[in-house]
Design a protein around this motif. Structure first.
Motif, mmCIF file in Angstrom:
data_model
loop_
_atom_site.group_PDB
_atom_site.id
_atom_site.type_symbol
_atom_site.label_atom_id
_atom_site.label_comp_id
_atom_site.label_asym_id
_atom_site.label_seq_id
_atom_site.Cartn_x
_atom_site.Cartn_y
_atom_site.Cartn_z
ATOM 1 N N MET A 10 38.526 29.017 50.535
ATOM 2 C CA MET A 10 38.185 29.213 49.122
ATOM 3 C C MET A 10 39.409 29.706 48.351
ATOM 4 O O MET A 10 40.228 30.439 48.885
ATOM 5 N N GLY A 11 39.523 29.277 47.116
ATOM 6 C CA GLY A 11 40.657 29.668 46.284
ATOM 7 C C GLY A 11 40.619 31.149 45.932
ATOM 8 O O GLY A 11 39.613 31.828 46.149
ATOM 9 N N ARG A 12 41.724 31.618 45.409
ATOM 10 C CA ARG A 12 41.813 33.040 45.054
ATOM 11 C C ARG A 12 42.046 33.208 43.558
ATOM 12 O O ARG A 12 42.646 32.356 42.903
ATOM 13 N N THR A 13 41.611 34.327 43.057
ATOM 14 C CA THR A 13 41.862 34.635 41.648
ATOM 15 C C THR A 13 43.276 35.206 41.519
ATOM 16 O O THR A 13 43.890 35.629 42.503
ATOM 17 N N LEU A 14 43.745 35.239 40.276
ATOM 18 C CA LEU A 14 45.057 35.827 39.978
ATOM 19 C C LEU A 14 45.130 37.264 40.522
ATOM 20 O O LEU A 14 46.109 37.646 41.172
ATOM 21 N N ALA A 15 44.094 38.038 40.264
ATOM 22 C CA ALA A 15 44.096 39.442 40.691
ATOM 23 C C ALA A 15 44.204 39.540 42.214
ATOM 24 O O ALA A 15 44.948 40.369 42.751
ATOM 25 N N GLU A 16 43.472 38.681 42.910
ATOM 26 C CA GLU A 16 43.512 38.713 44.383
ATOM 27 C C GLU A 16 44.891 38.347 44.901
ATOM 28 O O GLU A 16 45.380 38.943 45.860
ATOM 29 N N LYS A 17 45.536 37.373 44.244
ATOM 30 C CA LYS A 17 46.879 36.975 44.694
ATOM 31 C C LYS A 17 47.866 38.134 44.555
ATOM 32 O O LYS A 17 48.648 38.416 45.464
ATOM 33 N N VAL A 18 47.833 38.795 43.411
ATOM 34 C CA VAL A 18 48.783 39.885 43.190
ATOM 35 C C VAL A 18 48.465 41.054 44.124
ATOM 36 O O VAL A 18 49.363 41.684 44.689
ATOM 37 N N TRP A 19 47.197 41.310 44.306
ATOM 38 C CA TRP A 19 46.796 42.398 45.208
ATOM 39 C C TRP A 19 47.335 42.138 46.625
ATOM 40 O O TRP A 19 48.000 42.985 47.229
ATOM 41 N N GLU A 20 47.033 40.947 47.137
ATOM 42 C CA GLU A 20 47.409 40.626 48.527
ATOM 43 C C GLU A 20 48.913 40.742 48.732
ATOM 44 O O GLU A 20 49.381 41.179 49.781
ATOM 45 N N GLN A 21 49.662 40.334 47.706
ATOM 46 C CA GLN A 21 51.114 40.365 47.786
ATOM 47 C C GLN A 21 51.647 41.795 47.952
ATOM 48 O O GLN A 21 52.765 41.998 48.400
ATOM 49 N N HIS A 22 50.833 42.786 47.605
ATOM 50 C CA HIS A 22 51.313 44.172 47.608
ATOM 51 C C HIS A 22 50.704 45.052 48.686
ATOM 52 O O HIS A 22 50.898 46.266 48.672
ATOM 53 N N VAL A 23 49.947 44.443 49.599
ATOM 54 C CA VAL A 23 49.327 45.256 50.644
ATOM 55 C C VAL A 23 50.384 45.623 51.694
ATOM 56 O O VAL A 23 50.929 44.771 52.375
ATOM 57 N N VAL A 24 50.664 46.913 51.783
ATOM 58 C CA VAL A 24 51.622 47.412 52.766
ATOM 59 C C VAL A 24 50.940 47.567 54.114
ATOM 60 O O VAL A 24 51.508 47.309 55.171
ATOM 61 N N ARG A 25 49.706 47.989 54.055
ATOM 62 C CA ARG A 25 48.993 48.291 55.288
ATOM 63 C C ARG A 25 47.500 48.127 55.035
ATOM 64 O O ARG A 25 46.995 48.553 53.994
ATOM 65 N N ARG A 26 46.833 47.475 55.988
ATOM 66 C CA ARG A 26 45.383 47.308 55.865
ATOM 67 C C ARG A 26 44.766 47.714 57.182
ATOM 68 O O ARG A 26 45.219 47.284 58.238
ATOM 69 N N ALA A 27 43.762 48.573 57.138
ATOM 70 C CA ALA A 27 43.074 48.969 58.365
ATOM 71 C C ALA A 27 41.581 49.053 58.089
ATOM 72 O O ALA A 27 41.176 49.379 56.970
ATOM 73 N N ASP A 28 40.791 48.754 59.092
ATOM 74 C CA ASP A 28 39.339 48.781 58.947
ATOM 75 C C ASP A 28 38.864 50.141 58.456
ATOM 76 O O ASP A 28 39.301 51.173 58.952
ATOM 77 N N GLY A 29 37.979 50.114 57.492
ATOM 78 C CA GLY A 29 37.375 51.353 57.028
ATOM 79 C C GLY A 29 38.286 52.226 56.200
ATOM 80 O O GLY A 29 37.963 53.383 55.935
ATOM 81 N N GLU A 30 39.435 51.692 55.810
ATOM 82 C CA GLU A 30 40.343 52.466 54.960
ATOM 83 C C GLU A 30 40.678 51.648 53.719
ATOM 84 O O GLU A 30 40.637 50.422 53.750
ATOM 85 N N PRO A 31 41.042 52.326 52.650
ATOM 86 C CA PRO A 31 41.530 51.562 51.495
ATOM 87 C C PRO A 31 42.852 50.896 51.836
ATOM 88 O O PRO A 31 43.564 51.347 52.741
ATOM 89 N N ASP A 32 43.169 49.808 51.136
ATOM 90 C CA ASP A 32 44.487 49.180 51.317
ATOM 91 C C ASP A 32 45.559 50.128 50.807
ATOM 92 O O ASP A 32 45.339 50.862 49.839
ATOM 93 N N LEU A 33 46.718 50.084 51.455
ATOM 94 C CA LEU A 33 47.861 50.812 50.921
ATOM 95 C C LEU A 33 48.686 49.802 50.133
ATOM 96 O O LEU A 33 49.187 48.830 50.693
ATOM 97 N N LEU A 34 48.791 50.026 48.819
ATOM 98 C CA LEU A 34 49.450 49.067 47.921
ATOM 99 C C LEU A 34 50.845 49.533 47.551
ATOM 100 O O LEU A 34 51.033 50.713 47.220
ATOM 101 N N TYR A 35 51.788 48.624 47.533
ATOM 102 C CA TYR A 35 53.129 48.972 47.068
ATOM 103 C C TYR A 35 53.165 48.907 45.542
ATOM 104 O O TYR A 35 52.544 48.040 44.931
ATOM 105 N N ILE A 36 53.885 49.839 44.937
ATOM 106 C CA ILE A 36 53.975 49.897 43.477
ATOM 107 C C ILE A 36 55.387 49.495 43.044
ATOM 108 O O ILE A 36 56.369 50.111 43.433
ATOM 109 N N ASP A 37 55.460 48.439 42.213
ATOM 110 C CA ASP A 37 56.764 47.918 41.796
ATOM 111 C C ASP A 37 57.390 48.696 40.645
ATOM 112 O O ASP A 37 58.609 48.720 40.506
ATOM 113 N N LEU A 38 56.549 49.268 39.805
ATOM 114 C CA LEU A 38 57.094 49.989 38.641
ATOM 115 C C LEU A 38 56.189 51.174 38.313
ATOM 116 O O LEU A 38 54.972 51.029 38.197
ATOM 117 N N HIS A 39 56.804 52.343 38.179
ATOM 118 C CA HIS A 39 56.067 53.566 37.857
ATOM 119 C C HIS A 39 56.599 54.117 36.543
ATOM 120 O O HIS A 39 57.767 54.477 36.444
#
Ligand code: SF4
Lengths: 195, 458
Positions: free
Chosen positions: B1-30
């Motif tokens: 199944m295709g992905r939405t824009l939001a899903e694409k950007v999200w996936e691109q920034h997942v540093v770490r994914r583990a069951d039962g935990e939130p994704d750890l996202l990398y932040i490009d600009l703060h």
């Protein structure tokens, strides 16, 4: 962060919907650079009205806020959470929360409890009928109990575990510093830097 | 199944994914400003931590700054700004202080520098970070604990929100702007309508918007309760970015554009929620109440509480706003007009105001505040400031100004404003102040007549 397991206390009903964070703590109070003293700014404008529920002597010392839907919408100010905690609240119960407020609460150990509209109203009615009634918010059992009634609530396992143990998010993330470094190596080269 | 824009950007920034935990996202600009950062820097100091990536962090002074030349008179505001200066120096973060040519409202300067780019993750201790989603970035506001987390780790643990498509078909009629569109969207879905979602704005009317109009729309996503708002990048986006200080150039530009073109929702992707709006039916839109969802077409009247979805809240709002049901909105007299903020403090907004004010005189106190020093310089290069001054309006220095009651620009108790900002909450513009949210064009027409007015009715 302060751990939260189970808390029993009296509750105060706030029958207003859409209580935004500008109401919880107005902007003038955000100028402080410390982390303390925000309880004085809690609902500052509304507290000037003697009829406001927080001014009602029967609710003095209450530690659970039972609010209308869409509590904590608007600004991302974590000061809203600090103000509620420093005033003495340990938990806020509402049918819906602003996403950022809810997130901020779980970082600080103020428990946001989501219950259905009708349950929130029943609880508000119960503490209006008997302001001395004790309410228990039990994170272990994911349950709110009052006067022989009870209602379960949902919270994800991870956030619950973090709250139960009072763990600091930064410490948890730093354990994965290697993953972060590896990710950084693969970042696209054109991404901007601020230097 | 295709992905939405939001899903694409999200996936691109997942540093770490583990069951039962939130994704750890990398932040490009703060992005950082003086209000929500002091306690975060204190936390770092207490724990003996450093800022992991000062080179992905930028700070500005905006909320507390006065918009007339001179030092900050209020000692508490001054201390907060000085704290930011001290922290930026200690932790090695680039800062644009008051008076600097790069200074301005945090959400205006990021795009201006070309720091906000498609596909990035952008965060700031400020709910209107959603503005940056106009570039197809995933941008959201965070609290001070999370600011500290990003400073220390350049990541954030987060659960992926649900996705919502807001499909805006048709074309906006002449005289109807991005601000009218987003006010109408919020009135339709409510202040909680977007809760738990990343909204993607789609459809012809969105594609037709300029970058500045898209920023106005995404800016107010939070007013619909959404975590973020996004618009897929296209030629309009690339055109805006090309040649900006921090945008890629040469071969890097070509590589970036190729990647950016992939940042669109796949045709077979499925959104959790879909909302449809026909732009061609819209007219200038204003708010009558005390949350941004309490709005109506300017040609309408103040509603009766029982006609609204939340009669108790509407009743309270009418009391606070001192309005009576049935009053035509165009009969509401205002004391002050405010043009500015991260919603409508950009060059196009000022041009729209100048178009209405040219050759006319304001009937009420009118503050025109550029969102940044650069917007100010550009407006002055076009002579817009002369138009404003000739009309009797005040032309100010850059800052958040009357968007919120933290600096000297505030309403007196009971005073009523027409404001191009984003929040009409009780006391937002000063204790006891009453706010009507409007577009820049309506703000300008209102300044001329002293009551809520559409330009077409002048
Ligand atoms: S202009 Fe207003 S909404 Fe935007 S950052 Fe400043 S205070 Fe916040």
């Amino acid at each position: 962060m302060e751990a939260f397991t189970t808390h029993t206390g009296r509750a105060v009903p706030l029958r207003r919907s859409n209580v935004d964070t500008d109401q919880i703590i107005p902007a003038v109070w955000l100028k402080q650079v410390s982390r303390t003293g925000f309880e004085r700014g809690l609902f500052a404008a509304w507290r000037e009205d003697p009829g406001f529920v927080l001014n009602d002597p029967v609710y003095q010392g209450a530690s659970i806020l039972v609010a209308g839907p869409d509590f904590g919408t608007g600004s991302s100010r974590e000061h809203a959470v600090w103000a509620l905690q420093q005033y003495g609240f340990r938990a806020v119960i509402a049918a819906r929360f602003g996403d950022i407020f809810r997130n901020n609460s779980t970082k600080m150990g103020l428990l946001p409890v989501v219950l259905p509209d009708a349950t929130v109203e029943a609880l508000q009615a119960a503490v209006e009928a008997d302001p001395s009634a004790e309410v228990t918010v039990d994170l272990v059992e994911r349950q709110v109990r009052w006067g022989g009634e009870s209602a379960g609530f949902e919270i994800d396992d991870y956030t619950r575990w973090r709250l139960l143990s009072g763990l600091d998010d930064i410490g948890l993330t730093l354990r994965h510093a290697d993953d972060v470094a590896e990710y950084e190596n693969g970042r696209q080269p054109w991404l901007p830097t601020t230097v | 199944m295709g992905r939405t824009l939001a899903e694409k950007v999200w996936e691109q920034h997942v540093v770490r994914r583990a069951d039962g935990e939130p994704d750890l996202l990398y932040i490009d600009l703060h992005l950082i400003h003086e209000v929500t950062s002091p306690q975060a820097f204190d936390g770092l100091r207490l724990a003996g931590r450093k800022v992991r990536r000062p080179d992905l962090t930028i700070a500005t002074e905006d909320h507390n700054v006065p918009t007339v030349l001179g030092p900050i008179a209020d000692p508490v505001s001054k201390a907060q700004v000085e704290t930011l200066r001290k922290n930026a120096a200690e932790f090695g973060i680039r800062l644009h202080p008051m008076g600097d040519a790069g200074q301005g409202v945090v959400h205006i300067i990021g795009p201006q520098f070309g720091l906000t780019q498609p596909g990035m993750t952008v965060v700031c201790g400020d709910s209107h970070t959603s503005t940056h989603g106009a570039f197809g970035a995933l941008a959201f506001g965070i609290g001070t604990s999370e600011v500290e987390h990003v400073l220390a780790t350049q990541t954030l643990p987060a659960y992926r929100p649900k996705t919502m498509a807001i499909e805006v078909s048709g074309a906006l009629p002449y005289g109807v702007t991005a601000k009218d569109l987003i006010l109408a969207i919020i009135a339709k879905i409510g202040t909680g309508g977007g809760q738990g979602h990343i909204v993607e704005y789609r459809g012809q009317a969105i594609r037709d918007l300029s970058m500045e109009g898209r920023m106005t729309v995404c800016n107010m996503s939070i007013e619909a309760g959404a975590r973020a708002g996004m618009i897929a990048p296209d030629e309009t986006t690339f055109e805006y970015l090309k040649g900006r200080q921090h945008a890629p150039s040469g071969e890097a530009w070509d590589a970036a554009v190729e990647y950016w073109r992939s940042l669109r929702t796949d045709d077979d992707a499925v959104f959790d929620t879909v909302v449809e709006i026909d732009a061609s039916t819209l007219t200038p839109f204003v708010t009558w109440g005390t949350n941004p969802g309490q709005g109506a077409p300017l040609s309408g009247a103040v509603p009766a509480p029982e006609e609204t979805s939340d009669p108790a809240a509407a009743q309270r709002a009418l009391e606070y706003m001192d309005l009576r049901a049935g009053t035509p909105l165009t009969e509401i007299q205002v004391d002050t007009v405010f043009v500015g903020s991260c919603t409508n403090g950009r060059l196009e907004d000022l041009r729209a105001v100048a178009d209405v004010l040219r050759g006319r005189t304001v009937a009420t106190r009118t503050l025109i505040v550029p969102g940044s020093m650069r917007v100010k310089a550009e407006a002055e290069a076009e002579g817009l400031d002369e138009v404003f001054k000739a009309a009797g309006a005040e032309w100010r220095e850059a800052g958040c100004s009357m968007c919120l009651g933290m600096n000297p620009d505030i309403l007196a108790p009971g005073e009523r404003s027409a404001s191009t900002s984003n929040r009409n909450f009780e006391g937002r513009q000063g204790k006891g102040g009453r706010t009507h949210l409007v577009s820049p064009a309506v703000a300008a027409a209102t300044a001329v007549t002293g009551r809520l007015t559409a330009p077409a009715d002048l």
